[in-house]
Write a protein that holds these residues in place. Structure first.
Motif, PDB file in Angstrom:
ATOM      1  N   ASP A  31      -1.041  -3.694 -12.307  1.00  0.00           N
ATOM      2  CA  ASP A  31      -1.281  -2.502 -11.498  1.00  0.00           C
ATOM      3  C   ASP A  31      -1.957  -2.848 -10.171  1.00  0.00           C
ATOM      4  N   LYS A  60       0.605  -4.327  -7.657  1.00  0.00           N
ATOM      5  CA  LYS A  60       1.349  -3.256  -6.985  1.00  0.00           C
ATOM      6  C   LYS A  60       0.530  -2.670  -5.839  1.00  0.00           C
ATOM      7  N   LYS A  61      -0.776  -2.504  -6.055  1.00  0.00           N
ATOM      8  CA  LYS A  61      -1.635  -1.993  -4.989  1.00  0.00           C
ATOM      9  C   LYS A  61      -1.739  -2.986  -3.835  1.00  0.00           C
ATOM     10  N   TYR A  62      -1.850  -4.265  -4.200  1.00  0.00           N
ATOM     11  CA  TYR A  62      -2.017  -5.300  -3.179  1.00  0.00           C
ATOM     12  C   TYR A  62      -0.866  -5.279  -2.179  1.00  0.00           C
ATOM     13  N   ASN A  83       0.574  -3.020  -0.892  1.00  0.00           N
ATOM     14  CA  ASN A  83       0.436  -1.961   0.109  1.00  0.00           C
ATOM     15  C   ASN A  83      -0.865  -2.037   0.904  1.00  0.00           C
TER      16      ASN A  83
END
Length: 249
Positions: free
Chosen positions: A191, A194-196, A198
Motif C-alpha cells: 500500500d 502505491k502511495k510512493y 504519487n
C-alpha cells in the motif's frame, strides 16, 4: 513471515552498458542476482524489467518476470508498477533487491523484511557501522542518522552527524557515536509502494540526489536494520564486474 522479492532491471546503464545481461560464469548478472535472492525464504522472486531481452534471459533460467514501463526514473516506481500488475495485496511485504547485487547475502534480505514486519513504519532499509574516516567523509558513501526508535532522521552524502570538535582540531578520527553507512536495499508494504508512486520529488532529494529523502520529506518513517559490517558490494563498473566474476570462478 511472508514476503516477495522484486528485482528491478532495466537494459540501459550509463556506467556499464547492458549491465543486467553481463555474463558471470555463463549466466547473465540479473539471473545470478535472482538466484542469490532465492536463497532467502521469500515466497516469490520476480524480475521487473523494461526490455524483452532481459525477460528472455530470465525465462531461459525459469525466473518469473513482469514487463514494466521504459519511462521509470527509479527502481521504486518500477516496483510500484510491478506490484500493481502482480495484484499483490496491500499488506504484503515487498523487498527491492537490486539486479546488480549477485552477491547479496540472503540473510540481509530476510533481516530487512523482518525489520519491516516488526515495525509500524511503511518502509525499511539497512545500514552498517563505518570503521574508516575516509569512508565517513567520502560523498559517494551515503550516511544515515537514526532517532531513538531506530528510524531514519536523515540521509546525506555529507559526514553526519558532524563531529565538530574533532574537525576543528584537525583530527582525522571517527566520532564516538559510530556513524552509519546506508545500504541500498528496501522493504515496503504494497500500500505504501502505491502511495510512493504519487509522491512529488522533494528539494532535499534533488539536492543530495538521494531518492529515499522523498519519503522523509513527505513525513513517512523508514525503519533501519543495523549491521556490524558491510555486505559485498554490487556491480557499477567494469572493475566491479571483474571482481564478481572472480568470486564465481
Amino acid at each position: 513471515m511472508k514476503f516477495t522479492i522484486i528485482l528491478p532491471a532495466r537494459l540501459s546503464s550509463s556506467r556499464l552498458p547492458e549491465k543486467a545481461l553481463a555474463d558471470i560464469a555463463g549466466k547473465p548478472m540479473i539471473v545470478r542476482a535472482a538466484e542469490q535472492a532465492a536463497q532467502s525464504h521469500a515466497q516469490k522472486i520476480i524480475v521487473a524489467t523494461d526490455h524483452p531481452r532481459i525477460q528472455a534471459a530470465c525465462t531461459a533460467h525459469q525466473i518469473a518476470t513482469v514487463m514494466t514501463s521504459e519511462q521509470h526514473t527509479s527502481g521504486t516506481t518500477r516496483l510500484a508498477e510491478a506490484a500493481q500488475l502482480l495484484d499483490l495485496a496491500d499488506d504484503e511485504i515487498v523487498v527491492n533487491v537490486q539486479g546488480d547485487e549477485p552477491l547479496i547475502p540472503p540473510e540481509l534480505i530476510e533481516r530487512v523484511a523482518q525489520k519491516l514486519a516488526n515495525n509500524n513504519a511503511p518502509m525499511a532499509t539497512a545500514a552498517h557501522y563505518i570503521h574508516d574516516f575516509n569512508e565517513f567523509i567520502n560523498p559517494n558513501c551515503v550516511k544515515v542518522v537514526l532517532n531513538q526508535a531506530g528510524n531514519a532522521l536523515y540521509f546525506s552524502r555529507a559526514p553526519i552527524a558532524y563531529p565538530r570538535d574533532l574537525m576543528l582540531a584537525g583530527k582525522a578520527e571517527l566520532p564516538h557515536h559510530a556513524p552509519l553507512r546506508h545500504i541500498g536495499i528496501y522493504a515496503y508494504r504494497v500500500d505504501f509502494l502505491k502511495k510512493y508512486a504519487n509522491l512529488s520529488a522533494s528539494p532535499l532529494e534533488i539536492c543530495e540526489s538521494l531518492e529515499q529523502l522523498r519519503v522523509l520529506w513527505h513525513g513517512y518513517e523508514i525503519a533501519v536494520e543495523v549491521l556490524d559490517s558491510a555486505p559485498p558490494a554490487g556491480v557499477d563498473t567494469v572493475e566491479d564486474l571483474v571482481r564478481v566474476r572472480t568470486y564465481f570462478d
